[in-house]
Design an enzyme around this catalytic site. Structure first.
Site, PDB file in Angstrom:
ATOM      1  N   GLN A  63      38.562  50.091  45.254  1.00 11.78           N
ATOM      2  CA  GLN A  63      38.403  49.031  44.265  1.00 11.78           C
ATOM      3  C   GLN A  63      38.204  49.618  42.867  1.00 11.78           C
ATOM      4  O   GLN A  63      38.138  48.880  41.899  1.00 11.78           O
ATOM      5  CB  GLN A  63      37.178  48.156  44.616  1.00 11.78           C
ATOM      6  CG  GLN A  63      37.297  47.453  45.953  1.00 11.78           C
ATOM      7  CD  GLN A  63      36.067  46.651  46.353  1.00 11.78           C
ATOM      8  OE1 GLN A  63      35.685  46.669  47.513  1.00 11.78           O
ATOM      9  NE2 GLN A  63      35.434  45.938  45.422  1.00 11.78           N
ATOM     10  N   ARG A  78      30.156  41.245  48.457  1.00 16.38           N
ATOM     11  CA  ARG A  78      30.382  40.000  47.717  1.00 16.38           C
ATOM     12  C   ARG A  78      29.108  39.558  47.016  1.00 16.38           C
ATOM     13  O   ARG A  78      28.629  38.446  47.185  1.00 16.38           O
ATOM     14  CB  ARG A  78      30.911  38.907  48.625  1.00 16.38           C
ATOM     15  CG  ARG A  78      31.809  37.970  47.809  1.00 16.38           C
ATOM     16  CD  ARG A  78      32.741  37.183  48.625  1.00 16.38           C
ATOM     17  NE  ARG A  78      33.639  36.471  47.714  1.00 16.38           N
ATOM     18  CZ  ARG A  78      34.557  35.634  48.093  1.00 16.38           C
ATOM     19  NH1 ARG A  78      34.741  35.391  49.362  1.00 16.38           N
ATOM     20  NH2 ARG A  78      35.328  35.036  47.224  1.00 16.38           N
ATOM     21  N   CYS A  79      28.613  40.464  46.205  1.00 18.81           N
ATOM     22  CA  CYS A  79      27.333  40.235  45.553  1.00 18.81           C
ATOM     23  C   CYS A  79      27.198  41.239  44.449  1.00 18.81           C
ATOM     24  O   CYS A  79      27.427  42.411  44.667  1.00 18.81           O
ATOM     25  CB  CYS A  79      26.251  40.420  46.594  1.00 18.81           C
ATOM     26  SG  CYS A  79      24.888  41.472  46.176  1.00 18.81           S
ATOM     27  N   GLU A 109      31.907  35.817  43.462  1.00 15.72           N
ATOM     28  CA  GLU A 109      30.896  36.032  44.486  1.00 15.72           C
ATOM     29  C   GLU A 109      29.911  34.879  44.633  1.00 15.72           C
ATOM     30  O   GLU A 109      29.109  34.872  45.572  1.00 15.72           O
ATOM     31  CB  GLU A 109      30.115  37.309  44.152  1.00 15.72           C
ATOM     32  CG  GLU A 109      30.981  38.538  44.186  1.00 15.72           C
ATOM     33  CD  GLU A 109      30.403  39.681  43.392  1.00 15.72           C
ATOM     34  OE1 GLU A 109      30.072  39.489  42.212  1.00 15.72           O
ATOM     35  OE2 GLU A 109      30.269  40.769  43.946  1.00 15.72           O
TER      36      GLU A 109
HETATM   37  N1  MCN Z   1      38.798  33.151  37.687  1.00 14.84           N
HETATM   38  C1  MCN Z   1      39.234  32.069  36.932  1.00 14.84           C
HETATM   39  N2  MCN Z   1      38.361  31.482  36.056  1.00 14.84           N
HETATM   40  C2  MCN Z   1      37.075  31.926  35.920  1.00 14.84           C
HETATM   41  C3  MCN Z   1      36.632  33.012  36.694  1.00 14.84           C
HETATM   42  C4  MCN Z   1      37.526  33.633  37.562  1.00 14.84           C
HETATM   43  O1  MCN Z   1      40.374  31.645  37.077  1.00 14.84           O
HETATM   44  N3  MCN Z   1      36.243  31.338  35.047  1.00 14.84           N
HETATM   45  C5  MCN Z   1      39.720  33.844  38.609  1.00 14.84           C
HETATM   46  C6  MCN Z   1      40.006  35.260  38.119  1.00 14.84           C
HETATM   47  O2  MCN Z   1      40.998  35.330  37.173  1.00 14.84           O
HETATM   48  C7  MCN Z   1      40.329  35.990  39.412  1.00 14.84           C
HETATM   49  C8  MCN Z   1      39.387  35.308  40.396  1.00 14.84           C
HETATM   50  O3  MCN Z   1      39.104  34.015  39.865  1.00 14.84           O
HETATM   51  O4  MCN Z   1      41.675  35.794  39.750  1.00 14.84           O
HETATM   52  C9  MCN Z   1      38.071  36.088  40.607  1.00 14.84           C
HETATM   53  O5  MCN Z   1      37.591  36.467  39.364  1.00 14.84           O
HETATM   54  P1  MCN Z   1      36.188  37.182  39.047  1.00 14.84           P
HETATM   55  O6  MCN Z   1      35.094  36.222  39.238  1.00 14.84           O
HETATM   56  O7  MCN Z   1      36.343  37.839  37.732  1.00 14.84           O
HETATM   57  O8  MCN Z   1      36.020  38.296  40.177  1.00 14.84           O
HETATM   58  P2  MCN Z   1      36.856  39.664  40.325  1.00 14.84           P
HETATM   59  O9  MCN Z   1      38.257  39.424  40.047  1.00 14.84           O
HETATM   60  O10 MCN Z   1      36.156  40.770  39.650  1.00 14.84           O
HETATM   61  O11 MCN Z   1      36.767  39.844  41.899  1.00 14.84           O
HETATM   62  C10 MCN Z   1      35.685  40.482  42.507  1.00 14.84           C
HETATM   63  C11 MCN Z   1      34.978  39.567  43.482  1.00 14.84           C
HETATM   64  C12 MCN Z   1      34.132  40.393  44.355  1.00 14.84           C
HETATM   65  S1  MCN Z   1      33.048  41.459  43.629  1.00 14.84           S
HETATM   66  C13 MCN Z   1      34.246  40.346  45.711  1.00 14.84           C
HETATM   67  S2  MCN Z   1      33.161  41.258  46.625  1.00 14.84           S
HETATM   68  C14 MCN Z   1      35.276  39.556  46.334  1.00 14.84           C
HETATM   69  C15 MCN Z   1      35.727  38.428  45.487  1.00 14.84           C
HETATM   70  O12 MCN Z   1      35.956  38.819  44.229  1.00 14.84           O
HETATM   71  N4  MCN Z   1      36.212  40.194  47.074  1.00 14.84           N
HETATM   72  C16 MCN Z   1      37.363  39.503  47.387  1.00 14.84           C
HETATM   73  N5  MCN Z   1      36.684  37.643  46.029  1.00 14.84           N
HETATM   74  C17 MCN Z   1      37.600  38.186  46.878  1.00 14.84           C
HETATM   75  N6  MCN Z   1      38.717  37.503  47.224  1.00 14.84           N
HETATM   76  C18 MCN Z   1      39.642  38.105  48.012  1.00 14.84           C
HETATM   77  N7  MCN Z   1      40.747  37.406  48.324  1.00 14.84           N
HETATM   78  N8  MCN Z   1      39.499  39.372  48.472  1.00 14.84           N
HETATM   79  C19 MCN Z   1      38.388  40.090  48.187  1.00 14.84           C
HETATM   80  O13 MCN Z   1      38.257  41.338  48.617  1.00 14.84           O
HETATM   81 CU1  CUM Z   2      29.544  42.885  45.091  1.00 13.39          CU
HETATM   82  S1  CUM Z   2      30.872  43.245  46.498  1.00 13.39           S
HETATM   83 MO1  CUM Z   2      32.174  42.970  45.216  1.00 13.39          MO
HETATM   84  O1  CUM Z   2      31.157  43.717  44.052  1.00 13.39           O
HETATM   85  O2  CUM Z   2      33.286  44.163  45.397  1.00 13.39           O
END
Ligand code: MCN
Ligand code: CUM
Length: 796
Positions: free
Chosen positions: A223, A370-371, A741
């Site tokens: 990641q 996921r946290c 998360e």
């Molecule tokens: N998004 C959006 N509008 C927002 C916030 C987010 O449209 N206001 C969209 C983003 O553009 C992105 C998605 O939602 O496409 C998730 O965005 P974000 O909250 O920024 O999280 P990350 O992209 O950094 O993803 C990480 C997060 C984590 S830490 C874990 S753990 C997890 C999760 O995402 N692992 C996943 N969701 C997952 N979903 C899938 N399918 N697979 C994983 O491994």
């Molecule tokens: Cu907190 S699990 Mo995610 O951070 O990849």
């Protein structure tokens, strides 16, 4: 004359654009690590320890070497000759790559075989003779803290017990005073059990060292590819520009793919020694038994309460089981991650947290699953404590929360642990959730049902989660500051290539990042290719975890678009033959302020950047941006669950679940809903069915999908989602907050609180997750708390 564009039609902000990556995923055309086959590639398998704690007295690999098709057998002693028997972890500890002196958990990596195919390699692993001398085993942090406990990390100088850290934060004396003034003190103790992210794709790598160019290319399930490149450069002492880390498609990460695992390191060394590509693909048992365990923390706390329901102070102690190596990723400053974000959404005047971490004979644990760095445990405890405190006060669950939630006019609100919550409409979210679930009505139904011996219950969980590490003042991993980046190249015909330092694992970045470009530049999202995960091409970034991609890389995307727009404006001025000051912007188009009909599109500006630039202006239309956010983002969520518990069996069914998520501006509402549904499914699984633990000998129980259930659509209840309340992040350039998360963080407490509410009257304060039927049944019939802490009862 050009028309102002319809943002939704070009796939901009707010469009529920279909996920572009799914086109290849659902056709079986994804390119995962195991899909990659390089010429001359060999295969690696790992021999794991059957024992949880034992001295290694002998390793004899001669029978394995003799098997035709075997190219290399790696043992700890061989690794040691290259100074690679141990590696640094992301928490300033060390971890054995291959065991030399002792094994410290069941499933620990002892040796590796590299062979023509994985079957030969597996057979050869079994032909390695290892002699073990068993040692006493420690499977709980309480046992690890005992005076006479065996020292697990006797490899470390000055480590005379099993303590890893003893850390505290907050105001101890002020908190004591608050408790002296309290009318009532409410107390709760619980264990958040070990859980496992268990992505469908296990971990793996293909290392390809090319002697003629001295270049090391590693395809791997990470990641955070840039952190891996930095670690390989520093540990293996290879020049950084000669290392290329490629994260191809990833089949789910969920935090499992943040740490550095021995398999990666061994495949790299094997490839260097053999000068051939070496592939390692972990099997499911290997993944479940040795990588990326999360949680496993004992939480104990108290709330000082005034009779009218006001919280006066909070005190909390944590005892975390990290397994044999302290290996999780977290910001350097904070030993137990962001545990101290607990109670952030409530107006708590004073608080204190004391955290201890211990080594035990288990696989490394404590990764954030996921946290955002231990926030799941923090919010679970908070919401279980809120539930218990409302009951102790004899107050309504919703009313108790309403009294204490931070009010809209209190933002920005500084928590007693120093976090700055900048925005939210907490009460509005709670009220919407209550209305959607039909709160008053359900309370009446519950009373009616009680009279007939039926057990209905309702559980509420409200929380604000810190997402998007970091700001570089406070957040770094091993000293590397937690910013992120984006690079945008607009081609001559107005199509574009966007690269970021994030690395999605299924979250839909290829879809949503294009939407930010559409919003900022008016280039249709379909005209933007998004690339992540290749350190030779992507700008340096810290990767995807802690829901930081939207808060940090997403912000960098908006900023790079604005830089590109600033240059396009110069080109527009040139094309329109006016000065820059006379130019206005609307989505996708510059026009002359005094003559709005005279305009040029962003595509026309792109063409001019390559074919008709003014004198003195650099050709081309591209730029990059590194973004260091001023603060985390603070989404808010309210989850409410109703259940019915069968008193005869302890089985519980979800009747209804309502989720209200305020994650600021939503880039893609459909993707956000998908993230929430996935998170709620995981929350349901953790609270209801997922059980992975250890017996007194340190055997991992439940490292299979019979015990550790992954719920399918069949087991998963329906969810009702609400996204009507939108509080933009005040500092994020497009107002978005993280969301990836939230549901997995806030969800579990809602389920547990609902079951606890259903069995109210039994005097039971707590049942540890998972709330398996036998545990619930035991609580109802025996009228006592039920602990899920290991070791499990060995009665068979
Ligand atoms: N998004 C959006 N509008 C927002 C916030 C987010 O449209 N206001 C969209 C983003 O553009 C992105 C998605 O939602 O496409 C998730 O965005 P974000 O909250 O920024 O999280 P990350 O992209 O950094 O993803 C990480 C997060 C984590 S830490 C874990 S753990 C997890 C999760 O995402 N692992 C996943 N969701 C997952 N979903 C899938 N399918 N697979 C994983 O491994
Ligand atoms: Cu907190 S699990 Mo995610 O951070 O990849």
């Amino acid at each position: 004359m050009t028309q102002a564009l319809d943002e939704i039609k070009i796939g901009g902000m707010g469009a529920s654009r279909k996920r572009v990556e799914d086109s290849r995923f659902i056709r079986g055309k994804g390119n995962y690590t195991d899909d990659i086959h390089l010429p001359g590639m060999l295969h690696m398998e790992i021999l794991r320890s059957p024992l949880a704690h034992a001295r290694i007295t002998k390793i004899d690999a001669s029978r394995a070497w003799d098997i035709p098709g075997v190219h290399l057998v790696l043992t700890g002693d061989m690794m040691a000759t290259r100074n690679l028997a141990w590696m640094p972890t992301l928490s300033y500890d060390t971890q054995a790559v291959l065991a030399t002196d002792k094994v410290r958990f069941q499933g620990q990596e002892v040796a590796c075989v590299i062979a023509d195919d994985p079957y030969i390699a597996k057979d050869a692993c079994e032909a390695i003779d290892v002699e073990y001398e068993p040692l006493p085993v420690v499977v709980s942090p309480q046992a690890a803290a005992a005076e006479d406990a065996p020292v697990i990390r006797d490899d470390k100088e000055n480590q005379d017990g099993n303590l890893i850290y003893n850390w505290e934060v907050g105001d101890a004396e002020g908190t004591d005073r608050a408790f002296e003034e309290a009318d009532l003190v409410s107390r709760l103790q619980l264990h958040y059990p070990r859980s496992h992210p268990s992505p469908i794709e296990c971990c793996g790598s293909i290392a390809d060292f090319n002697r003629s160019t001295s270049k090391l290319t590693v395809y791997m399930t990470t990641q955070a590819p840039h952190i891996i490149r930095a670690a390989v450069a520093l540990v293996a002492e290879l020049p950084e520009h000669m290392i290329r880390i490629i994260s191809p498609d990833i089949g789910g990460g969920f935090g499992n793919k943040v740490p550095i695992y021995p398999g990666y390191v061994c495949s790299i060394l094997a490839s260097i020694l053999l000068e051939r590509p070496v592939k390692w693909i972990e099997d499911k048992t290997g993944n479940l038994i040795s990588t990326g365990f999360a949680r496993d923390v004992y939480l104990d706390g108290e709330l000082a309460l005034r009779r009218d329901g006001k919280i006066l102070g909070m005190r909390m102690r944590t005892l975390a089981d990290h397994g044999a190596f302290f290996a999780d990723a977290q910001p350097s400053k904070f030993k137990i991650g962001l545990m101290h974000s607990t109670f952030g959404c409530y107006d708590v005047p004073v608080a204190h947290l004391a955290a201890r971490g211990m080594y035990t004979n288990k696989a490394p644990g404590g990764v954030a699953y996921r946290c955002s760095f231990r926030v799941t445990e923090a919010m679970f405890f908070q919401e279980r404590m809120m539930h218990a405190a409302a009951n102790d006060l004899g107050m309504d669950q919703a009313e108790f929360r309403r009294i204490n939630l931070v009010r809209d006019e209190q933002f920005p609100h500084r928590t007693p642990f120093g976090f700055l919550l900048d925005s939210g409409q907490y009460k509005a979210c709670l009220d919407l959730g209550l209305k959607a679930v039909g709160y008053e009505d359900f309370l009446r139904q519950k009373e009616e049902a009680r009279k007939k011996g039926r057990l209905l219950g309702i559980g509420i969980s409200t929380m604000s989660e810190p997402l998007g590490a970091g700001n570089s003042r406070e957040y770094d991993i091993l000293g590397i500051k937690m910013f992120d980046s984006a690079e945008l190249r607009v081609h001559m015909t107005g199509k574009a290539l966007l690269r970021t330092g994030a690395r999605g694992q299924g979250q839909g970045h290829e879809t949503t990042w294009g939407q930010i470009v559409a919003h900022e530049l008016g280039i249709p999202a379909d005209d933007v290719t998004v690339e992540e995960g290749d350190t030779d091409t992507a700008p340096f970034g810290m990767g995807t975890y802690a829901s930081r991609s939207t808060p940090v890389a997403g912000a960098a995307i908006a900023m790079v678009c604005r830089k590109v727009r600033a240059k396009a404006r110069k080109l527009a001025a040139h094309l329109l033959e006016v000065s820059e000051e006379d130019i206005e912007w609307e989505l996708g188009r510059f026009y002359v302020r005094s003559a709005p009909d005279r305009g040029v599109t962003i595509q026309e500006c792109a063409m001019a950047a390559y074919s008709n630039m003014p004198d003195g202006l650099e050709p081309g239309l591209e730029n990059n941006a590194y973004y260091d956010p001023p603060n985390l983002t603070w989404p808010f969520a309210c989850y409410i669950v109703t259940v019915e518990v069968d008193p005869e069996t302890g089985v519980w069914d979800v009747l209804n679940m309502v989720a209200v998520d305020d994650c600021g501006v939503r880039i893609n509402p459909m993707i956000v809903e998908g993230q929430i549904m996935g998170g709620l499914t995981e929350a349901y699984a953790m609270s209801n069915m997922q059980f992975i633990t250890f017996d007194a000998d340190g055997n991992c129980i439940g490292a299979n999908y019979m015990d550790y259930m992954l719920p399918t659509a069949w087991e998963t209840p329906g969810f009702e989602l609400h996204g009507e309340i939108v509080t933009p992040s005040p500092h994020h350039p497009i107002g978005a907050k993280g969301v990836g998360e939230c549901a997995a963080v806030g969800g579990p407490a809602a389920f547990v609180n609902a079951v606890m509410d259903a069995i109210a009257g039994t005097g039971v304060r707590n049942i540890d997750m998972p709330l398996l039927p036998d545990r619930v049944w035991e609580a109802i019939t025996e009228r006592h708390d039920v602990s899920g802490a290991p070791p499990v009862r060995s009665d068979g």
